[in-house]
Design a protein around this motif. Sequence first.
Motif, PDB file in Angstrom:
ATOM      1  N   ASP A   1      -6.715   3.265  -5.201  1.00  0.00           N
ATOM      2  CA  ASP A   1      -6.911   1.868  -5.599  1.00  0.00           C
ATOM      3  C   ASP A   1      -6.564   0.924  -4.460  1.00  0.00           C
ATOM      4  OD1 ASP A   1      -7.732   2.603  -8.138  1.00  0.00           O
ATOM      5  OD2 ASP A   1      -5.695   2.599  -8.934  1.00  0.00           O
ATOM      6  N   CYS A   2      -5.453   1.173  -3.787  1.00  0.00           N
ATOM      7  CA  CYS A   2      -5.092   0.336  -2.646  1.00  0.00           C
ATOM      8  C   CYS A   2      -6.104   0.500  -1.512  1.00  0.00           C
ATOM      9  CB  CYS A   2      -3.694   0.688  -2.150  1.00  0.00           C
ATOM     10  SG  CYS A   2      -2.368   0.173  -3.251  1.00  0.00           S
TER      11      CYS A   2
ATOM     12  N   ALA B   1       0.834  -1.208   0.000  1.00  0.00           N
ATOM     13  CA  ALA B   1       0.000   0.000   0.000  1.00  0.00           C
ATOM     14  C   ALA B   1       0.862   1.249   0.000  1.00  0.00           C
ATOM     15  CB  ALA B   1      -0.932  -0.013   1.206  1.00  0.00           C
TER      16      ALA B   1
ATOM     17  N   ARG C   1      -3.569  -6.596  -3.674  1.00  0.00           N
ATOM     18  CA  ARG C   1      -4.680  -7.529  -3.913  1.00  0.00           C
ATOM     19  C   ARG C   1      -4.209  -8.976  -3.782  1.00  0.00           C
ATOM     20  NH1 ARG C   1      -7.065  -6.859  -9.617  1.00  0.00           N
ATOM     21  NH2 ARG C   1      -7.866  -4.924  -8.696  1.00  0.00           N
TER      22      ARG C   1
ATOM     23  N   LYS D   1      -1.413  -1.652  -6.381  1.00  0.00           N
ATOM     24  CA  LYS D   1      -2.728  -2.265  -6.176  1.00  0.00           C
ATOM     25  C   LYS D   1      -2.675  -3.780  -6.374  1.00  0.00           C
ATOM     26  CE  LYS D   1      -5.568  -2.062  -9.542  1.00  0.00           C
ATOM     27  NZ  LYS D   1      -6.541  -1.629 -10.589  1.00  0.00           N
ATOM     28  N   GLU D   2      -2.003  -4.222  -7.464  1.00  0.00           N
ATOM     29  CA  GLU D   2      -1.973  -5.649  -7.780  1.00  0.00           C
ATOM     30  C   GLU D   2      -1.264  -6.432  -6.682  1.00  0.00           C
ATOM     31  OE1 GLU D   2      -1.087  -3.240  -9.779  1.00  0.00           O
ATOM     32  OE2 GLU D   2      -2.659  -3.300 -11.312  1.00  0.00           O
TER      33      GLU D   2
ATOM     34  N   ALA E   1      -1.991   3.203   2.892  1.00  0.00           N
ATOM     35  CA  ALA E   1      -2.629   3.511   1.614  1.00  0.00           C
ATOM     36  C   ALA E   1      -3.160   4.937   1.605  1.00  0.00           C
ATOM     37  CB  ALA E   1      -3.760   2.521   1.354  1.00  0.00           C
TER      38      ALA E   1
ATOM     39  N   SER F   1      -3.150   6.464  -2.437  1.00  0.00           N
ATOM     40  CA  SER F   1      -3.489   5.439  -3.434  1.00  0.00           C
ATOM     41  C   SER F   1      -4.935   5.005  -3.245  1.00  0.00           C
ATOM     42  CB  SER F   1      -2.537   4.244  -3.297  1.00  0.00           C
ATOM     43  OG  SER F   1      -2.915   3.208  -4.166  1.00  0.00           O
TER      44      SER F   1
ATOM     45  N   ARG G   1      -9.218   1.132  -1.878  1.00  0.00           N
ATOM     46  CA  ARG G   1     -10.407   0.397  -2.295  1.00  0.00           C
ATOM     47  C   ARG G   1     -10.225  -1.104  -2.052  1.00  0.00           C
ATOM     48  NH1 ARG G   1     -10.707   2.392  -6.999  1.00  0.00           N
ATOM     49  NH2 ARG G   1     -12.242   4.033  -6.584  1.00  0.00           N
ATOM     50  N   GLU G   2      -9.055  -1.653  -2.365  1.00  0.00           N
ATOM     51  CA  GLU G   2      -8.787  -3.065  -2.146  1.00  0.00           C
ATOM     52  C   GLU G   2      -8.855  -3.415  -0.669  1.00  0.00           C
ATOM     53  OE1 GLU G   2      -8.437  -5.464  -4.296  1.00  0.00           O
ATOM     54  OE2 GLU G   2      -8.474  -4.185  -6.075  1.00  0.00           O
TER      55      GLU G   2
END
Length: 563
Positions: A57-58, A18, A27, A23-24, A50, A55, A60-61
Motif C-alpha cells: 500500500d505504501c 513507509a 498519503r 499508508k494513511e 516501503a 508494504s 502504491r502511494e
Amino acid sequence: MDFKECYRDTVSSVAAAARSGCKERARELIRKGFSIDSRDNRGWHALHEAAAAGSKDCVREILSAAGSGSSDECRAYVNSLTHEGESAFHVAAQRGHLAVIRLLLKAHANINQSTNDLSSPLYAAVDGGHKEVVRLLVSKGAEVNGLHTASCWTCLHQAVYKRHSEIVRILVRVCHLEAPDDHKITPLFVAAQYGQQECLEILANAGANVNAQAADLATPLMIASQEGHEGCVEVLLDRGADPNLSCSSDWRQLPIHAAAEFGHDGILKRLVAVTDRVCDRGEGMVSPLYSAVRNHCKSFELLLREGYSPDAQDCTDLLGVRSPLSLALSLAPNKSQRESLRLLLAAGASLNEDDWLYALAVDKTELLQLILEHRWIASPENWSRSVAVSNQSTRTVLKLQELREMVCVALSQIRFAPCWLPLLLDAGLEPSLLLQPNMLEEAESGVLNYLLGFVNWSTLSDPLKHILEERLEEKTWTPHGNFESIPCLSHLCRLQVRRALGSDVLMRTAVAQQLPVPPLLHDFLQFRDVPKPACTHSSRPPAPPLSHRILEYYRTHKHRHVL
C-alpha cells in the motif's frame, strides 16, 4: 535534496511512515508536500523503505506520487540506487516481498539491475530462499546465468550452496548447468563439496557432468570424499562418477587418497571396491597408505585389511619418501604416528636404509625399540632362509637385506652407538658384525668396552688388535682390566652357550631360565653383568639435523660388506 525533511536518525518523514507500513500517514505527508526523494545516510528514500517493509500500500502511494511527473522521471525514481547500488526492486527481492515486486515490475523496475557487489534481484532472492519470487523473476525473463560475485558465482551456485533445493529445481530448467566460477567449479561440484545431497541429485538428474574437474583437477567425487559426505559419494558413483580419474597435476591423486587422508572409513571402504588396484603398487602411482599415514589416521588399518601392501611403491620422486613406513618414521614424534608405525611393522613392512637412519642416527631409542618389538634378528645360521619365530606371532624375522642395511647404517652412526648398541645386542644381534675397523677406531671407551664384553677379545684379528693398541698408546681408550688377559672360563662358556642356542633366542626369550643351572647364572648367561655405555653426548658438539645427516650419509656412503 531536502535535508530539512530528515529526522535525527536521517530518515525522512515519508520514509519513516513507509518503514512502519502506515499508508494513511504516508498519503497525508505526500499530500502536504513532503518529499518522497529525501535520502538517508545510506542513500535510501521512501520507496526503498516501503519495499523493505513489504508494504504494497505504501509502495502504491509513493509510486502514485512519483507518477505525477514524466514517465522518464518516474522510471528514474523507481530505479534509483542506494550508496550500495541497491534499487527498491532489489531490496524487495532480497526480502521476498512478492506483491511489492509485482507492483515495481509494472512501474518498469529494472529486473537485472546489479548492485555494487554484482548482486542482482534474482541472486538476492535465491540467496534468501524466496522460491516464489525466484519463480516470478525467471518467468519475467530475469538473467539467470549472470556472474554475481567476485568469484564468478551464478544464481545456481548460490542456490546449491544455500541448500535451497526447490529453487535449484526451478533453476536447472533454465540455467547453464556447467557454469564455472573463477576456479572452474560448477554448481554440482559445490553440492558435492558442501554435502548438499538433494541438490546434487537434482543436478545429476538434470544432466550435470558428475566428472567436471576444477582448475586444480579436483572432481566432485574427490571433494566429497575429502569432506566426508558419504551420501554424496554414493550419488556420484551411482551416476557414473569415475573413481580412477586423476585429480592432481602433481601426482595421480584419486578420491581414495582423500578418503584415506581424512579418515572417512565408510567412504574409503566404498572406494576400495571400485578403485583400480594399480594405485597400490603401480609405478608412477601413490598408494593410499601414504595418504593415511600422512594424516596419522587409522584408515591404513582398513587398507591393510583390504590387502593393500604395507610396502606400497617407492615414492621418492613424487613424495620424497621411499615407503609408507619411511613416512611414518619421519613423522614419528607424534603419538598417533607411533601407532601407524606399530601397525605397519606388524603388517610386515620392509625396512630400508632411510628407516634405519631414523632409528639409529638419533640419541633417542623409542623408534628403535618399537622396530625391535616387531622384528626378530635371526642368528647367523638362519640368515639365508626364512625362519618362523615360535611363540612370537607379532614379530617377523629381519630379511637379510634389511639386516645388511641396519648394520651398514649402524657402522656409519657410531656417534650414537651408546644408544643403539645395547638395544641391538640385547635383541640378539651377532656382535662380531660390529667388529669392524671404523667401529674400533671411532667408538667411545664405554661403547668399545661394552662390545668387547660380548666376544672373545683374545681371538680378534691382528689388524683389529693393532687398532686397539694404537688407541691405548694415544690414550683414547680406557679398557676394562680383564681385557688385558685372556677371557676367563666362565665367559668362554657363556659364549659357547650363546653360540649353541643362538644369540637371538638367548637374548630375547626365557630360554636361560630353563637351563639346568643355578638361577644366579641366568643374568650372567644373558650378559647382564656387562656395563652399558652412558647414552649421553654432552661433551660433544650438537649433531646437525637428522635430514642433514641423512643427506650426508648418502653423499659419503660406503657400503660395508659385513654379512
